[in-house]
Design a protein around this motif. Structure first.
Motif, mmCIF file in Angstrom:
data_model
loop_
_atom_site.group_PDB
_atom_site.id
_atom_site.type_symbol
_atom_site.label_atom_id
_atom_site.label_comp_id
_atom_site.label_asym_id
_atom_site.label_seq_id
_atom_site.Cartn_x
_atom_site.Cartn_y
_atom_site.Cartn_z
ATOM 1 N N SER A 119 0.858 -1.181 0.000
ATOM 2 C CA SER A 119 0.000 0.000 0.000
ATOM 3 C C SER A 119 0.892 1.228 0.000
ATOM 4 O O SER A 119 2.110 1.132 0.134
ATOM 5 C CB SER A 119 -0.924 0.001 1.224
ATOM 6 N N TRP A 120 0.283 2.386 -0.109
ATOM 7 C CA TRP A 120 1.059 3.623 -0.158
ATOM 8 C C TRP A 120 0.294 4.731 0.530
ATOM 9 O O TRP A 120 -0.921 4.667 0.723
ATOM 10 C CB TRP A 120 1.346 4.010 -1.616
ATOM 11 N N LYS A 121 1.012 5.776 0.884
ATOM 12 C CA LYS A 121 0.400 6.975 1.460
ATOM 13 C C LYS A 121 1.370 8.135 1.278
ATOM 14 O O LYS A 121 2.564 7.948 1.052
ATOM 15 C CB LYS A 121 0.084 6.781 2.941
ATOM 16 N N TRP A 122 0.824 9.342 1.365
ATOM 17 C CA TRP A 122 1.683 10.517 1.343
ATOM 18 C C TRP A 122 2.356 10.692 2.690
ATOM 19 O O TRP A 122 1.773 10.388 3.740
ATOM 20 C CB TRP A 122 0.875 11.774 1.020
ATOM 21 N N THR A 123 3.594 11.175 2.661
ATOM 22 C CA THR A 123 4.274 11.504 3.905
ATOM 23 C C THR A 123 3.574 12.692 4.557
ATOM 24 O O THR A 123 2.892 13.468 3.883
ATOM 25 C CB THR A 123 5.749 11.853 3.648
ATOM 26 N N GLN A 124 3.760 12.850 5.860
ATOM 27 C CA GLN A 124 3.032 13.875 6.606
ATOM 28 C C GLN A 124 3.957 14.897 7.257
ATOM 29 O O GLN A 124 3.699 15.360 8.350
ATOM 30 C CB GLN A 124 2.151 13.203 7.667
ATOM 31 N N SER A 125 5.054 15.234 6.585
ATOM 32 C CA SER A 125 5.891 16.322 7.092
ATOM 33 C C SER A 125 5.124 17.628 6.985
ATOM 34 O O SER A 125 4.149 17.729 6.226
ATOM 35 C CB SER A 125 7.198 16.397 6.304
ATOM 36 N N GLY A 126 5.574 18.654 7.695
ATOM 37 C CA GLY A 126 4.803 19.894 7.833
ATOM 38 C C GLY A 126 4.343 20.513 6.529
ATOM 39 O O GLY A 126 3.148 20.723 6.307
ATOM 40 N N SER A 127 5.270 20.779 5.612
ATOM 41 C CA SER A 127 4.907 21.477 4.382
ATOM 42 C C SER A 127 4.029 20.614 3.482
ATOM 43 O O SER A 127 3.122 21.112 2.817
ATOM 44 C CB SER A 127 6.173 21.900 3.627
ATOM 45 N N ILE A 128 4.284 19.307 3.464
ATOM 46 C CA ILE A 128 3.492 18.424 2.615
ATOM 47 C C ILE A 128 2.098 18.232 3.194
ATOM 48 O O ILE A 128 1.105 18.202 2.470
ATOM 49 C CB ILE A 128 4.217 17.076 2.430
ATOM 50 N N ALA A 129 2.010 18.127 4.512
ATOM 51 C CA ALA A 129 0.704 17.971 5.155
ATOM 52 C C ALA A 129 -0.199 19.169 4.854
ATOM 53 O O ALA A 129 -1.415 19.019 4.712
ATOM 54 C CB ALA A 129 0.876 17.802 6.663
ATOM 55 N N GLU A 130 0.389 20.355 4.747
ATOM 56 C CA GLU A 130 -0.398 21.555 4.469
ATOM 57 C C GLU A 130 -1.016 21.534 3.065
ATOM 58 O O GLU A 130 -1.984 22.236 2.802
ATOM 59 C CB GLU A 130 0.478 22.800 4.630
ATOM 60 N N CYS A 131 -0.469 20.723 2.154
ATOM 61 C CA CYS A 131 -1.031 20.631 0.803
ATOM 62 C C CYS A 131 -2.342 19.853 0.792
ATOM 63 O O CYS A 131 -3.093 19.923 -0.184
ATOM 64 C CB CYS A 131 -0.028 19.960 -0.135
ATOM 65 N N GLU A 132 -2.604 19.092 1.852
ATOM 66 C CA GLU A 132 -3.866 18.366 2.010
ATOM 67 C C GLU A 132 -4.141 17.409 0.854
ATOM 68 O O GLU A 132 -5.252 17.333 0.328
ATOM 69 C CB GLU A 132 -5.033 19.350 2.177
ATOM 70 N N PHE A 133 -3.114 16.654 0.449
ATOM 71 C CA PHE A 133 -3.320 15.624 -0.560
ATOM 72 C C PHE A 133 -4.279 14.567 -0.023
ATOM 73 O O PHE A 133 -4.247 14.227 1.156
ATOM 74 C CB PHE A 133 -1.996 14.959 -0.936
ATOM 75 N N GLN A 134 -5.106 14.032 -0.917
ATOM 76 C CA GLN A 134 -6.084 13.024 -0.501
ATOM 77 C C GLN A 134 -6.190 11.921 -1.531
ATOM 78 O O GLN A 134 -6.100 12.165 -2.732
ATOM 79 C CB GLN A 134 -7.465 13.659 -0.323
ATOM 80 N N LYS A 135 -6.389 10.685 -1.040
ATOM 81 C CA LYS A 135 -6.747 9.593 -1.939
ATOM 82 C C LYS A 135 -8.229 9.751 -2.267
ATOM 83 O O LYS A 135 -9.088 9.509 -1.426
ATOM 84 C CB LYS A 135 -6.480 8.245 -1.269
ATOM 85 N N LEU A 136 -8.496 10.177 -3.477
ATOM 86 C CA LEU A 136 -9.869 10.488 -3.858
ATOM 87 C C LEU A 136 -10.681 9.221 -4.063
ATOM 88 O O LEU A 136 -10.204 8.241 -4.641
ATOM 89 C CB LEU A 136 -9.889 11.326 -5.129
ATOM 90 N N LYS A 137 -11.911 9.250 -3.596
ATOM 91 C CA LYS A 137 -12.845 8.149 -3.797
ATOM 92 C C LYS A 137 -13.686 8.413 -5.038
ATOM 93 O O LYS A 137 -13.644 9.487 -5.642
ATOM 94 C CB LYS A 137 -13.747 7.990 -2.569
ATOM 95 N N LYS A 138 -14.491 7.441 -5.392
ATOM 96 C CA LYS A 138 -15.289 7.526 -6.610
ATOM 97 C C LYS A 138 -16.162 8.781 -6.683
ATOM 98 O O LYS A 138 -16.197 9.433 -7.742
ATOM 99 C CB LYS A 138 -16.157 6.270 -6.748
ATOM 100 N N PRO A 139 -16.879 9.186 -5.620
ATOM 101 C CA PRO A 139 -17.722 10.391 -5.739
ATOM 102 C C PRO A 139 -16.938 11.644 -6.122
ATOM 103 O O PRO A 139 -17.378 12.430 -6.975
ATOM 104 C CB PRO A 139 -18.350 10.524 -4.344
ATOM 105 N N ASP A 140 -15.757 11.834 -5.496
ATOM 106 C CA ASP A 140 -14.958 13.018 -5.809
ATOM 107 C C ASP A 140 -14.382 12.941 -7.216
ATOM 108 O O ASP A 140 -14.331 13.944 -7.938
ATOM 109 C CB ASP A 140 -13.828 13.173 -4.788
ATOM 110 N N VAL A 141 -13.922 11.753 -7.610
ATOM 111 C CA VAL A 141 -13.375 11.588 -8.955
ATOM 112 C C VAL A 141 -14.465 11.804 -10.003
ATOM 113 O O VAL A 141 -14.224 12.401 -11.059
ATOM 114 C CB VAL A 141 -12.741 10.190 -9.113
#
Length: 380
Positions: A119-141
């Motif tokens: 599996s994978w995930k985005w790292t959660q360091s300060g600057s990257i966490a502020e970008c609020e990346f998300q694994k999008l689900k079907k409704p959002d896509v």
């Protein structure tokens, strides 16, 4: 925190009212004038020197943050934040899937084993966490790609990207139904997801010249996709094996892509006399990088001989040299499959070239989050 305007008003108030107060204490005119001049000079010098002292500057000027709702859309600051987040999209880590992730749908359509091993995930360091990346689900896509025309062009790596994208939009069961048509050897594939009105075309284009011809065709027809994802190099490396020629082809591709920017929405708008400014736009352009090739796992002697580390590096160097990618000032944003496969190899591949679905799932999510950033949207 004080802003620059507030600080200036405070300084003016001190210069104006302190001498008046001193006059009220019956100081002599000469003493009052001397003190006023000294105070004015001190404040003026202080204001000019403030930028050179970071601690003072930080106090006076509060920077915008990515989460600051007061940040105006379209400002230079928001553009810099967006670009910073776009170039942080590949900040991911890979880890072994656990049982709960398999139960909750971590199924690999590209593997006979069923559950995704990684599996994978985005790292959660300060600057990257502020970008609020998300694994999008079907409704959002579905909202993001509603009514879009998506073109994916390239070799088998691009075909695997189509699998991950359609699995996200349609579900794994639907993918099983169309897998036979999608994986017909060296063929194109087209489908429409009626639920959201998304049209997807996969174009079998194993050589860069095929991609160039496709761009010229779009230009000639004056009808352009909303999203173009393309990449080629593996077939060239195996059957041509000349990095310099590959670079020449990339330069021609770059010229053909630049000729699309900006573009008319469609031919009919021109025929109807619609004003140019109302219809001009540009497609979202992505380049699919080549994966890590594990030489000892490649399934033929020819591949092991020609697709070695030296040749892989030479081909990657040509991509950088030709400035095809946005990272080097070009038009296409790179989906760095090499980086993603390097995080997962060799446990994520059976043949040293084609990887498990987790790699292409991550690349699809990186692309979708880039689309959100470029369109200033957030998932619901």
């Amino acid at each position: 925190m004080f802003g620059a305007v507030q600080f200036g008003l405070l300084a003016a108030g001190i210069v104006l009212f302190v001498p008046m107060g001193m006059a009220g204490w019956h100081l002599s005119r000469n003493k009052m004038l001397f003190f006023s001049c000294a105070l004015f000079i001190t404040l003026a010098v202080g204001v000019h020197l403030t930028p050179f002292f970071p601690s003072i500057s930080d106090f006076l000027y509060k920077p915008y943050s990515i989460s600051d709702s007061s940040l105006p859309t379209g400002t230079a600051s928001s553009s810099m934040i967006r670009d910073s987040c776009i170039y942080s999209l590949h900040s991911v880590v890979m880890y072994k899937s656990n049982y709960s992730e398999c139960v909750n749908g971590a199924i690999d359509s590209n593997s006979d084993s069923g559950c995704k091993k990684m599996s994978w995930k985005w790292t959660q360091s300060g600057s990257i966490a502020e970008c609020e990346f998300q694994k999008l689900k079907k409704p959002d896509v579905s909202v993001l790609l509603n009514g879009s025309w998506v073109v994916v062009a390239g070799d088998s790596q691009a075909r695997l990207m189509v699998v991950s994208l359609l699995e996200l939009v349609m579900g794994s069961e639907e993918i099983k139904k169309i897998r036979g048509d999608l994986f017909k050897r060296h063929s194109d594939y087209s489908t429409t997801v009626d639920e959201i009105g998304m049209k997807l075309d996969f174009m079998w284009a194993p050589y860069v010249r095929n991609l160039t011809n496709l761009m010229l065709e779009f230009k000639e027809n004056k009808d352009y996709p909303d999203i173009i994802l393309m990449g080629a190099g593996l077939w060239d490396m195996l059957h041509v094996n000349n990095a310099s020629d590959y670079g020449v082809s990339l330069s021609a591709l770059k010229d053909s892509v630049l000729a699309l920017l900006p573009v008319f929405r469609n031919k009919d708008s021109i025929d109807r006399g619609v004003s140019e400014s109302a219809w001009i736009r540009s497609p979202h352009l992505f380049w699919l990088g080549m994966p890590v090739l594990i030489n000892s796992m490649l399934n033929t002697e020819e591949k092991r001989e020609k697709m070695n580390a030296v040749m892989c590096n030479a081909y990657d160097d040509e991509v950088s040299r030709t400035k095809l990618l946005r990272q080097s000032g070009g038009p296409l944003l790179k989906l760095d499959i090499h980086w993603l496969t390097d995080l997962c190899a060799p446990q994520c591949t059976a043949d040293g070239m084609h990887y498990d679905g987790v790699i292409y799932d991550a690349a699809v999510q990186i692309m979708l989050n880039a689309l959100l950033l470029e369109s200033n949207q957030k998932p619901r």
